[in-house]
Design a protein around this motif. Structure first.
Motif, PDB file in Angstrom:
ATOM      1  N   ASN A   1     -49.069  38.195  26.306  1.00  0.00           N
ATOM      2  CA  ASN A   1     -48.260  39.371  26.620  1.00  0.00           C
ATOM      3  C   ASN A   1     -47.033  39.378  25.735  1.00  0.00           C
ATOM      4  O   ASN A   1     -46.409  38.329  25.541  1.00  0.00           O
TER       5      ASN A   1
ATOM      6  N   VAL B   1     -42.955  40.036  36.445  1.00  0.00           N
ATOM      7  CA  VAL B   1     -41.806  39.964  35.523  1.00  0.00           C
ATOM      8  C   VAL B   1     -41.153  41.339  35.589  1.00  0.00           C
ATOM      9  O   VAL B   1     -41.662  42.301  34.994  1.00  0.00           O
TER      10      VAL B   1
ATOM     11  N   ARG C   1     -56.050  30.199  31.006  1.00  0.00           N
ATOM     12  CA  ARG C   1     -56.854  30.163  32.229  1.00  0.00           C
ATOM     13  C   ARG C   1     -58.284  29.803  31.863  1.00  0.00           C
ATOM     14  O   ARG C   1     -58.631  29.824  30.686  1.00  0.00           O
TER      15      ARG C   1
ATOM     16  N   ASN D   1     -45.517  35.712  26.227  1.00  0.00           N
ATOM     17  CA  ASN D   1     -46.032  34.833  27.270  1.00  0.00           C
ATOM     18  C   ASN D   1     -47.517  34.614  27.014  1.00  0.00           C
ATOM     19  O   ASN D   1     -48.262  35.570  26.775  1.00  0.00           O
TER      20      ASN D   1
ATOM     21  N   MET E   1     -44.216  43.268  33.947  1.00  0.00           N
ATOM     22  CA  MET E   1     -45.532  42.983  34.554  1.00  0.00           C
ATOM     23  C   MET E   1     -45.357  43.169  36.056  1.00  0.00           C
ATOM     24  O   MET E   1     -44.454  42.568  36.656  1.00  0.00           O
TER      25      MET E   1
ATOM     26  N   HIS F   1     -48.727  40.874  41.150  1.00  0.00           N
ATOM     27  CA  HIS F   1     -50.168  40.605  41.218  1.00  0.00           C
ATOM     28  C   HIS F   1     -50.367  39.103  41.401  1.00  0.00           C
ATOM     29  O   HIS F   1     -49.416  38.323  41.287  1.00  0.00           O
TER      30      HIS F   1
ATOM     31  N   SER G   1     -48.814  28.799  31.824  1.00  0.00           N
ATOM     32  CA  SER G   1     -48.190  29.890  31.097  1.00  0.00           C
ATOM     33  C   SER G   1     -47.007  29.393  30.255  1.00  0.00           C
ATOM     34  O   SER G   1     -46.111  28.727  30.753  1.00  0.00           O
TER      35      SER G   1
ATOM     36  N   THR H   1     -50.706  33.102  28.806  1.00  0.00           N
ATOM     37  CA  THR H   1     -51.173  32.616  30.102  1.00  0.00           C
ATOM     38  C   THR H   1     -52.603  32.099  29.948  1.00  0.00           C
ATOM     39  O   THR H   1     -53.558  32.887  29.894  1.00  0.00           O
TER      40      THR H   1
ATOM     41  N   PHE I   1     -38.799  35.505  36.291  1.00  0.00           N
ATOM     42  CA  PHE I   1     -40.171  35.493  36.796  1.00  0.00           C
ATOM     43  C   PHE I   1     -40.043  35.385  38.308  1.00  0.00           C
ATOM     44  O   PHE I   1     -39.386  34.470  38.811  1.00  0.00           O
TER      45      PHE I   1
ATOM     46  N   ARG J   1     -39.990  38.747  24.194  1.00  0.00           N
ATOM     47  CA  ARG J   1     -40.552  37.532  24.806  1.00  0.00           C
ATOM     48  C   ARG J   1     -42.073  37.559  24.713  1.00  0.00           C
ATOM     49  O   ARG J   1     -42.694  38.591  25.000  1.00  0.00           O
TER      50      ARG J   1
ATOM     51  N   TYR K   1     -43.399  41.230  25.634  1.00  0.00           N
ATOM     52  CA  TYR K   1     -42.393  42.071  26.278  1.00  0.00           C
ATOM     53  C   TYR K   1     -41.382  42.404  25.186  1.00  0.00           C
ATOM     54  O   TYR K   1     -40.570  41.561  24.790  1.00  0.00           O
TER      55      TYR K   1
ATOM     56  N   LEU L   1     -37.499  31.969  33.085  1.00  0.00           N
ATOM     57  CA  LEU L   1     -38.372  31.268  32.134  1.00  0.00           C
ATOM     58  C   LEU L   1     -37.792  31.443  30.741  1.00  0.00           C
ATOM     59  O   LEU L   1     -37.603  32.573  30.280  1.00  0.00           O
TER      60      LEU L   1
ATOM     61  N   HIS M   1     -46.939  37.171  41.718  1.00  0.00           N
ATOM     62  CA  HIS M   1     -45.843  37.015  40.762  1.00  0.00           C
ATOM     63  C   HIS M   1     -45.659  38.281  39.942  1.00  0.00           C
ATOM     64  O   HIS M   1     -46.558  39.130  39.871  1.00  0.00           O
TER      65      HIS M   1
ATOM     66  N   LEU N   1     -54.464  35.077  28.103  1.00  0.00           N
ATOM     67  CA  LEU N   1     -53.928  36.433  28.072  1.00  0.00           C
ATOM     68  C   LEU N   1     -52.542  36.329  27.447  1.00  0.00           C
ATOM     69  O   LEU N   1     -51.685  35.589  27.941  1.00  0.00           O
TER      70      LEU N   1
ATOM     71  N   ASP O   1     -53.249  36.024  40.011  1.00  0.00           N
ATOM     72  CA  ASP O   1     -54.376  35.775  39.100  1.00  0.00           C
ATOM     73  C   ASP O   1     -55.518  35.241  39.962  1.00  0.00           C
ATOM     74  O   ASP O   1     -55.818  34.041  39.950  1.00  0.00           O
TER      75      ASP O   1
HETATM   76  O1  LIG Z   1     -45.162  36.947  31.534  1.00  0.00           O
HETATM   77  C1  LIG Z   1     -45.299  36.187  32.470  1.00  0.00           C
HETATM   78  O2  LIG Z   1     -44.569  35.205  32.652  1.00  0.00           O
HETATM   79  C2  LIG Z   1     -46.375  36.458  33.503  1.00  0.00           C
HETATM   80  C3  LIG Z   1     -47.680  36.900  32.912  1.00  0.00           C
HETATM   81  C4  LIG Z   1     -48.706  37.149  33.981  1.00  0.00           C
HETATM   82  O3  LIG Z   1     -48.378  37.294  35.124  1.00  0.00           O
HETATM   83  C5  LIG Z   1     -50.120  37.227  33.643  1.00  0.00           C
HETATM   84  O4  LIG Z   1     -50.491  37.186  32.450  1.00  0.00           O
HETATM   85  O5  LIG Z   1     -50.936  37.341  34.588  1.00  0.00           O
END
Ligand SMILES: O=C(O)CCC(=O)C(=O)O
Length: 194
Positions: A91, A163, A179, A175, A100, A103, A118, A177, A127, A173, A93, A143, A161, A89, A105
């Motif tokens: 992201n 942001v 998985r 990110n 964010m 939540h 991540s 992630t 974070f 920024r 920003y 981060l 967690h 995923l 994961d």
């Molecule tokens: O941007 C981040 O560091 C967190 C991203 C996140 O929480 C996610 O993709 O589930």
């Protein structure tokens, strides 16, 4: 420190955030939270092996195909954390107003003890982690460009967690992630087609 959570500072500091951003087809999604449609306060993209599917905020998503710069990062991430990754995923920003929410994961597709890796690129952002059963217990990490955060074991059950937004002037920024989707929506193991 939080059990199951570790940071490798600067593991990807040689990467150029702008070049990685250009390789990604960013989208802004509308999701439904508690029956209300909201536009996500960030841009995102989901890449992964073909045949995977992931339900996020009630919407089933199919991944876009991997692109070379992200494959290179994925392969290094898998070496560094010793776990397979079949999706990411992404992201973006754009400024301090992108964020964010809290939540974990912990979707059934990720299995009971997922490893989440991540990579942060570009501007530094705070974070935050808080205990799932005791929100007052929380910690914050900054981060920065190139940092690799790894969350494994029980961490997605025990911690949430986010942001948060910030009024500080911050550079864009990215990110990533990573998985691995290993189960179907009901938590039964799957064999993805690749
Ligand atoms: O941007 C981040 O560091 C967190 C991203 C996140 O929480 C996610 O993709 O589930």
């Amino acid at each position: 420190m939080v059990s199951g959570v570790a940071v490798m500072p600067g593991a990807f500091s040689q990467l150029d955030a702008a070049r990685i951003s250009e390789a990604i087809d960013w989208q802004q999604h509308t999701i439904t939270i508690f029956g209300r449609k909201v536009t996500e306060p960030r841009l995102s993209a989901w890449l992964g092996d073909s045949g995977l599917s992931y339900v996020y905020s009630g919407v089933e998503r199919k991944p876009s195909a991997w692109v070379k710069p992200i494959v290179e990062i994925r392969d290094t991430v898998m070496d560094l954390c010793g776990a397979g990754m079949n999706s990411v995923l992404c992201n973006l920003y754009r400024n301090g107003q992108d964020s964010m929410g809290w939540h974990a994961d912990n979707e059934p597709e990720l299995g009971p003890q997922p490893t989440i890796a991540s990579v942060s690129l570009g501007g530094a952002r705070r974070f935050r982690l808080r205990r799932t059963d005791h929100h007052a217990e929380s910690i914050g990490l900054d981060l920065r460009h190139g940092d690799l955060l790894i969350m494994r074991g029980q961490s997605q059950r025990q911690w949430q967690h986010c942001v948060p937004k910030t009024r500080r002037a911050v550079a864009p920024r990215i990110n990533l992630t990573f998985r691995s989707i290993i189960c179907d929506r009901k938590g039964a193991p799957i064999c993805p087609v690749s």
